[in-house]
Structures are given as C-alpha cells and as structure tokens.
Design a protein around this motif. Structure first.
Motif, PDB file in Angstrom:
ATOM      1  N   LEU A  23       0.829  -1.201   0.000  1.00 34.30           N
ATOM      2  CA  LEU A  23       0.000   0.000   0.000  1.00 34.30           C
ATOM      3  C   LEU A  23       0.868   1.258   0.000  1.00 34.30           C
ATOM      4  O   LEU A  23       0.703   2.140  -0.850  1.00 34.30           O
ATOM      5  N   PHE A  24       1.813   1.339   0.926  1.00 35.56           N
ATOM      6  CA  PHE A  24       2.680   2.513   0.992  1.00 35.56           C
ATOM      7  C   PHE A  24       3.614   2.593  -0.213  1.00 35.56           C
ATOM      8  O   PHE A  24       3.873   3.674  -0.735  1.00 35.56           O
ATOM      9  N   SER A  25       4.084   1.454  -0.673  1.00 31.27           N
ATOM     10  CA  SER A  25       4.944   1.450  -1.851  1.00 31.27           C
ATOM     11  C   SER A  25       4.165   1.897  -3.086  1.00 31.27           C
ATOM     12  O   SER A  25       4.688   2.640  -3.920  1.00 31.27           O
ATOM     13  N   GLY A  26       2.938   1.462  -3.212  1.00 32.78           N
ATOM     14  CA  GLY A  26       2.111   1.881  -4.341  1.00 32.78           C
ATOM     15  C   GLY A  26       1.858   3.380  -4.334  1.00 32.78           C
ATOM     16  O   GLY A  26       1.894   4.034  -5.378  1.00 32.78           O
ATOM     17  N   LEU A  27       1.620   3.936  -3.151  1.00 31.66           N
ATOM     18  CA  LEU A  27       1.432   5.382  -3.050  1.00 31.66           C
ATOM     19  C   LEU A  27       2.713   6.120  -3.400  1.00 31.66           C
ATOM     20  O   LEU A  27       2.686   7.137  -4.108  1.00 31.66           O
ATOM     21  N   LEU A  28       3.836   5.621  -2.916  1.00 35.29           N
ATOM     22  CA  LEU A  28       5.122   6.239  -3.229  1.00 35.29           C
ATOM     23  C   LEU A  28       5.430   6.134  -4.719  1.00 35.29           C
ATOM     24  O   LEU A  28       5.908   7.096  -5.335  1.00 35.29           O
ATOM     25  N   GLN A  29       5.122   4.986  -5.308  1.00 34.87           N
ATOM     26  CA  GLN A  29       5.349   4.797  -6.740  1.00 34.87           C
ATOM     27  C   GLN A  29       4.422   5.683  -7.571  1.00 34.87           C
ATOM     28  O   GLN A  29       4.788   6.131  -8.653  1.00 34.87           O
ATOM     29  N   ALA A  30       3.219   5.932  -7.076  1.00 32.92           N
ATOM     30  CA  ALA A  30       2.302   6.808  -7.792  1.00 32.92           C
ATOM     31  C   ALA A  30       2.839   8.235  -7.847  1.00 32.92           C
ATOM     32  O   ALA A  30       2.584   8.964  -8.805  1.00 32.92           O
ATOM     33  N   LEU A  31       3.597   8.620  -6.830  1.00 35.22           N
ATOM     34  CA  LEU A  31       4.176   9.967  -6.806  1.00 35.22           C
ATOM     35  C   LEU A  31       5.502  10.062  -7.555  1.00 35.22           C
ATOM     36  O   LEU A  31       5.759  11.033  -8.263  1.00 35.22           O
ATOM     37  N   TYR A  32       6.367   9.047  -7.369  1.00 39.21           N
ATOM     38  CA  TYR A  32       7.732   9.132  -7.891  1.00 39.21           C
ATOM     39  C   TYR A  32       8.106   7.944  -8.782  1.00 39.21           C
ATOM     40  O   TYR A  32       9.281   7.653  -8.951  1.00 39.21           O
ATOM     41  N   GLN A  34       8.308   7.467 -11.876  1.00 36.06           N
ATOM     42  CA  GLN A  34       8.960   7.697 -13.162  1.00 36.06           C
ATOM     43  C   GLN A  34      10.480   7.817 -13.019  1.00 36.06           C
ATOM     44  O   GLN A  34      11.191   7.828 -14.011  1.00 36.06           O
ATOM     45  N   HIS A  35      10.999   7.887 -11.808  1.00 32.99           N
ATOM     46  CA  HIS A  35      12.446   8.012 -11.608  1.00 32.99           C
ATOM     47  C   HIS A  35      13.153   6.677 -11.847  1.00 32.99           C
ATOM     48  O   HIS A  35      12.542   5.619 -11.783  1.00 32.99           O
ATOM     49  N   LYS A  36      14.454   6.743 -12.104  1.00 36.51           N
ATOM     50  CA  LYS A  36      15.222   5.519 -12.390  1.00 36.51           C
ATOM     51  C   LYS A  36      15.248   4.565 -11.210  1.00 36.51           C
ATOM     52  O   LYS A  36      15.296   3.357 -11.386  1.00 36.51           O
ATOM     53  N   ALA A  37      15.215   5.089  -9.998  1.00 36.49           N
ATOM     54  CA  ALA A  37      15.262   4.238  -8.803  1.00 36.49           C
ATOM     55  C   ALA A  37      13.935   3.545  -8.519  1.00 36.49           C
ATOM     56  O   ALA A  37      13.869   2.678  -7.654  1.00 36.49           O
ATOM     57  N   ALA A  38      12.880   3.897  -9.244  1.00 36.06           N
ATOM     58  CA  ALA A  38      11.563   3.324  -8.982  1.00 36.06           C
ATOM     59  C   ALA A  38      11.534   1.819  -9.221  1.00 36.06           C
ATOM     60  O   ALA A  38      10.881   1.077  -8.483  1.00 36.06           O
ATOM     61  N   GLY A  39      12.236   1.359 -10.228  1.00 42.44           N
ATOM     62  CA  GLY A  39      12.283  -0.083 -10.484  1.00 42.44           C
ATOM     63  C   GLY A  39      12.970  -0.830  -9.354  1.00 42.44           C
ATOM     64  O   GLY A  39      12.529  -1.907  -8.950  1.00 42.44           O
ATOM     65  N   HIS A  40      14.023  -0.246  -8.825  1.00 43.42           N
ATOM     66  CA  HIS A  40      14.729  -0.869  -7.703  1.00 43.42           C
ATOM     67  C   HIS A  40      13.873  -0.844  -6.439  1.00 43.42           C
ATOM     68  O   HIS A  40      13.895  -1.791  -5.655  1.00 43.42           O
ATOM     69  N   LEU A  41      13.122   0.237  -6.252  1.00 40.47           N
ATOM     70  CA  LEU A  41      12.197   0.295  -5.119  1.00 40.47           C
ATOM     71  C   LEU A  41      11.112  -0.758  -5.259  1.00 40.47           C
ATOM     72  O   LEU A  41      10.712  -1.388  -4.273  1.00 40.47           O
ATOM     73  N   ASN A  42      10.660  -0.990  -6.480  1.00 38.92           N
ATOM     74  CA  ASN A  42       9.663  -2.025  -6.741  1.00 38.92           C
ATOM     75  C   ASN A  42      10.195  -3.405  -6.338  1.00 38.92           C
ATOM     76  O   ASN A  42       9.509  -4.185  -5.691  1.00 38.92           O
ATOM     77  N   VAL A  43      11.444  -3.673  -6.710  1.00 37.09           N
ATOM     78  CA  VAL A  43      12.063  -4.959  -6.356  1.00 37.09           C
ATOM     79  C   VAL A  43      12.243  -5.056  -4.845  1.00 37.09           C
ATOM     80  O   VAL A  43      11.919  -6.079  -4.225  1.00 37.09           O
ATOM     81  N   LEU A  44      12.745  -3.997  -4.236  1.00 38.16           N
ATOM     82  CA  LEU A  44      13.007  -3.999  -2.797  1.00 38.16           C
ATOM     83  C   LEU A  44      11.740  -4.221  -1.982  1.00 38.16           C
ATOM     84  O   LEU A  44      11.719  -5.035  -1.054  1.00 38.16           O
ATOM     85  N   THR A  45      10.672  -3.529  -2.336  1.00 41.48           N
ATOM     86  CA  THR A  45       9.439  -3.700  -1.576  1.00 41.48           C
ATOM     87  C   THR A  45       8.788  -5.058  -1.852  1.00 41.48           C
ATOM     88  O   THR A  45       8.152  -5.620  -0.965  1.00 41.48           O
TER      89      THR A  45
END
Length: 115
Positions: A12-21, A23-34
């Motif tokens: 839930l929190f990761s989805g909200l964070l991804q909805a805001l940011y 498009q950044h290059k680190a978003a894919g890594h955040l997706n994997v991490l979460t």
C-alpha cells in the motif's frame, strides 16, 4: 499480527510512493526492494502459522490458516521474482521509447497495488 500488517501495508505505501515518484530511475529498484520485503513478511507469517497455528484478528476479519498462508507466500514469491525480471524489461521499453514516464509510474504503482 505484525507480519500480517506488513503484508498489507508494504504494498500500500509502496504503491502510493510509486504513484508519486514512479517515473524516476530508482523506482524499479524500489519495486524490487518492496516486493522482496513483502516476500520476507509472508515467509515470516508462514513460519508463525506453522509454529503457532492460525493467525488473525479476534473479530475474524482476517484469518490465516495453514492452507491460505501458502497462497500468500506463493503470490509474494511470484511478485518478487516478476519484479526482478521486469526491472530490465521496463528499462529496455523506456530506452526504445515505447514507454513514457507517466506510463512507467502507472506500471510501478499498479504493480504494488496489485500485490
């Protein structure tokens, strides 16, 4: 109970964070991490259920037994592995300009909300 809360709150929190940011290059890594964090939480919940029996709230709203904890862990495993492989795929799609930054943000946010 903490493991169950983590399984629900991490995406839930990761989805909200991804909805805001997203498009950044680190978003894919955040997706994997979460996704890996959710897998760890689901394995923790599986260990709790196998050691101490069914888990859940006292009002019966969430009830996790030895069968559906396997489904939770399997979904988290598929989510973690798919997020890892989609990292390279999404970067390739962005390099070939098949995917804009808004679509990438939508992808990462939707991925986490689905989990």
């Amino acid at each position: 109970m903490i493991a169950l809360s983590l399984i629900l709150l991490i995406p839930l929190f990761s989805g909200l964070l991804q909805a805001l940011y997203g498009q950044h290059k680190a978003a894919g890594h955040l997706n994997v991490l979460t996704s890996i964090a959710q897998l760890c939480a689901s394995l923790w919940l599986a260990w709790l259920v196998l050691q101490h029996g069914p888990q859940g709230r006292t009002d019966g709203q969430f009830y996790i037994d030895s069968f559906n904890v396997y489904l939770i862990a399997l979904t988290a495993l598929v989510g973690a592995t798919t997020s890892f492989f989609s990292l390279a795929y999404m970067s390739q799609e962005q390099e070939h300009r098949h995917l804009g930054s808004n679509r990438l943000r939508l992808y990462h946010a939707s991925y986490q909300f689905f989990l």
